[in-house]
Design an enzyme around this catalytic site. Structure first.
Site, short mmCIF file in Angstrom:
data_model
loop_
_atom_site.label_atom_id
_atom_site.label_comp_id
_atom_site.label_asym_id
_atom_site.label_seq_id
_atom_site.Cartn_x
_atom_site.Cartn_y
_atom_site.Cartn_z
N HIS A 21 0.86 -1.18 0.00
CA HIS A 21 0.00 0.00 0.00
C HIS A 21 0.90 1.23 0.00
CE1 HIS A 21 0.97 0.32 4.26
NE2 HIS A 21 0.51 -0.91 4.46
N HIS A 24 4.20 1.27 2.07
CA HIS A 24 5.37 0.61 1.48
C HIS A 24 5.98 1.49 0.38
CE1 HIS A 24 2.75 -2.82 2.79
NE2 HIS A 24 3.89 -3.28 3.25
N CYS A 129 3.26 -11.56 19.71
CA CYS A 129 2.34 -10.98 18.72
C CYS A 129 2.63 -11.63 17.37
CB CYS A 129 2.49 -9.47 18.60
SG CYS A 129 1.50 -8.80 17.24
N CYS A 132 3.50 -9.07 14.57
CA CYS A 132 4.88 -8.56 14.65
C CYS A 132 5.90 -9.69 14.52
CB CYS A 132 5.16 -7.87 15.98
SG CYS A 132 4.18 -6.43 16.34
N CYS A 150 -0.80 -6.05 21.86
CA CYS A 150 0.29 -5.49 21.07
C CYS A 150 0.06 -3.99 20.88
CB CYS A 150 0.38 -6.18 19.71
SG CYS A 150 1.51 -5.33 18.59
N HIS A 153 -0.47 -3.29 17.01
CA HIS A 153 -1.60 -3.89 16.29
C HIS A 153 -2.91 -3.88 17.07
CE1 HIS A 153 1.87 -5.67 14.13
NE2 HIS A 153 1.11 -5.35 13.12
N LYS A 303 -0.49 4.45 12.03
CA LYS A 303 0.37 3.88 11.00
C LYS A 303 -0.50 2.99 10.11
CE LYS A 303 4.42 1.01 10.30
NZ LYS A 303 4.33 -0.43 10.06
N LYS A 306 -2.67 -3.35 7.46
CA LYS A 306 -3.81 -4.20 7.14
C LYS A 306 -4.63 -4.45 8.41
CE LYS A 306 -4.94 -8.67 5.18
NZ LYS A 306 -4.52 -10.07 5.24
ZN ZN Z 1 2.03 -6.58 16.85
#
Ligand code: ZN
Length: 506
Positions: A21, A24, A129, A132, A150, A153, A303, A306
């Site tokens: 996306h 990146h 996680c 991660c 996390c 996330h 950030k 997904k």
């Molecule tokens: Zn994570």
């Protein structure tokens, strides 16, 4: 023979659990601008990007689509390549962690480090996680409703207990402090300070570098114990040395490794300093020359990811602004220190005011005038001293900014040159003169300089302007005013189209 200076630049390798996306693209484009700039200055560049294809996250993503992981990663790696092509990313090599040479390198490095005693077997337990691919120690995770989550996330951590191989990270604390404090590697410098403070305030724990095969089988096997696969982070970090032939071509490796520049987002700073430098030291290798850290490209304040669900697609960006327009905007909002919020409203404004109304407009106006008033041929005249002085200052600002990887500031200097050109046209009114060669030569010089300085960012537009106006894209370090004897303007291109719909009208 003069030895050509080498330069090695890398992006992180991207997880193939989903297509790329704009987050990146932001990192990859920045590295591309630096690579293209270096090439223009005569440096031999090796630009590496690629995909990180092992680990539990990918194993699960493949399973959820009912595909064998290798089939799944082959497909997604192609999608990454397709996007980088559509953004004119000029990488020299695309590494995949499923490449045979990479796998061999990882096994070899793992064995070497094990033989030196820096890898050992022991029981491990902790909170993990999956997104991660990382264990979280107390203090590192957040708690929601009394449960560990996390922090990146916002997902619950999983408790894991296993017998595993450890890497003796704790042995490297003094080394890491010495390197981070005394060498100018991490850039901007405040990121080094962050790592140093964390290193000083906490004890450095050994980290797990393998996973039992019954939990994760999609990975590189531990060469001397087939019940384990190598931890995905350990595997991934080694791409930076496997791609330049650490195993198979020591000369090439040595040359490029001494000039290695890693571009990373701030979220992977710890891995790319503490963990990576320690692995390198365990292999008797120097740390990279530079780790260039950038802040996040955020969307709705977080950030882009997904799992957070706030992704902006590269297609949307390309449809709206075209290739060069998108490239310019990524570079223009690039920021190492502060997060940049992705907003079409802001990007529309920058696109219109800078590319359409300033640089694009200048090229179009000057092209039309040169054809109308001078039949497209504009001979050398002297440059107005005021114009000349200002341009020299702006070139200096651009080069200084590029030296510090501040591509956004560099682009501001270019836009100042283009603005100067429009202003100069407005003031001297060449359309009212019977022979405006002097005015047009002045303005074409401003166009030539800004076009060359834009070339690493907008390669297509720069090439078109150079071709239609009859000059070459030269080394930006060697720019000289009045070096062109005659401009031959064959067309007045419209480089950047107005937007069909802007956010204000929506
Ligand atoms: Zn994570």
């Amino acid at each position: 023979m003069v030895k050509v200076e080498a330069f090695y630049i890398t992006t992180p390798i991207y997880y193939v659990n989903a297509p790329p996306h704009v987050g990146h693209a932001y990192t990859t484009l920045f590295a591309d601008v630096v690579a293209r700039f270096k090439r223009l200055t005569g440096v031999r560049v090796f630009y590496l990007t690629g995909t990180d294809e092992h680990g539990l996250k990918i194993q699960r993503a493949a399973e959820s689509q009912g595909k064998p992981p290798k089939v799944f990663v082959d497909e997604v790696a192609e999608v990454f390549k397709k996007y980088w092509k559509s953004l004119d990313i000029s990488y020299d090599y695309f590494i995949r962690t499923t490449d045979e040479l990479h796998e061999k390198t990882v096994k070899e490095a793992f064995t070497q480090i094990y033989k030196k005693g820096y890898i050992y077997k022991a029981r491990y337990s902790g909170l993990y996680c999956v997104e991660c691919e990382k264990y979280y120690a107390p203090g590192e995770y957040i708690e929601i409703g009394g449960k560990p989550y996390c922090p990146l996330h916002n997902k619950p951590l999983e408790y894991m207990e296993e017998e595993t191989y450890y890497f003796k990270l704790s042995d490297f604390k003094d080394y890491l402090l010495e390197v981070l404090e005394n060498r100018d590697i991490v850039y901007p410098r405040h990121y080094a300070q962050e790592v140093i403070s964390k290193l000083k305030s906490e004890s450095l724990r050994d980290i797990s570098v393998a996973r039992p095969i019954e939990k994760v089988w999609w990975g590189i096997p531990v060469p001397f114990d087939d019940k384990y696969v190598i931890y995905v982070w350990f595997d991934a970090l080694l791409n930076y040395i496997s791609a330049i032939h650490y195993l198979s071509d020591r000369e090439k490796f040595k040359e490029y490794w001494s000039v290695a520049h890693h571009v990373i987002g701030k979220d992977i700073l710890w891995f790319h300093t503490v963990v990576w430098f320690s692995i390198l030291k365990a292999l008797d290798l120097e740390p990279p020359r530079r780790v260039i850290v950038h802040a996040f490209l955020t969307s709705k304040g977080a950030k882009m990811s997904k799992s957070v669900g706030n992704i902006v697609s590269i297609d949307e960006m390309l449809q709206r602004y075209g290739v060069d327009g998108s490239r310019y905007l990524f570079a223009r909002i690039f920021n190492m220190d502060k997060d940049s919020e992705f907003s079409f409203e802001l990007l529309d404004n920058v696109y219109i005011s800078e590319l359409v109304d300033t640089y694009g407009n200048l090229v179009r106006r000057a092209g039309v005038l040169a054809q109308k008033k001078c039949a497209g041929r504009v001979y050398r005249r002297s440059i107005d001293s005021k114009v000349g002085e200002e341009v020299v200052v702006k070139i200096g600002e651009y080069l200084e900014a590029m030296k510090n990887y501040e591509v956004s500031s560099a682009l501001q200097a270019v836009m100042d040159i283009a603005r100067l050109g429009n202003q100069y046209l407005n003031e001297t009114k060449p359309w009212e003169k019977s022979d405006p060669s002097k005015e047009l030569y002045n303005v074409l010089e401003l166009i030539r300089i800004s076009t060359i300085l834009l070339a690493p960012v907008t390669p297509r537009a720069s090439r078109i302007t150079a071709e239609r106006f009859g000059f070459n894209i030269e080394n930006p370090l060697k720019l000289r005013l009045e070096s062109i004897e005659r401009y031959t303007v064959t067309e007045a291109p419209i480089l950047f189209r107005k937007l069909k719909v802007t956010t204000q009208q929506e």
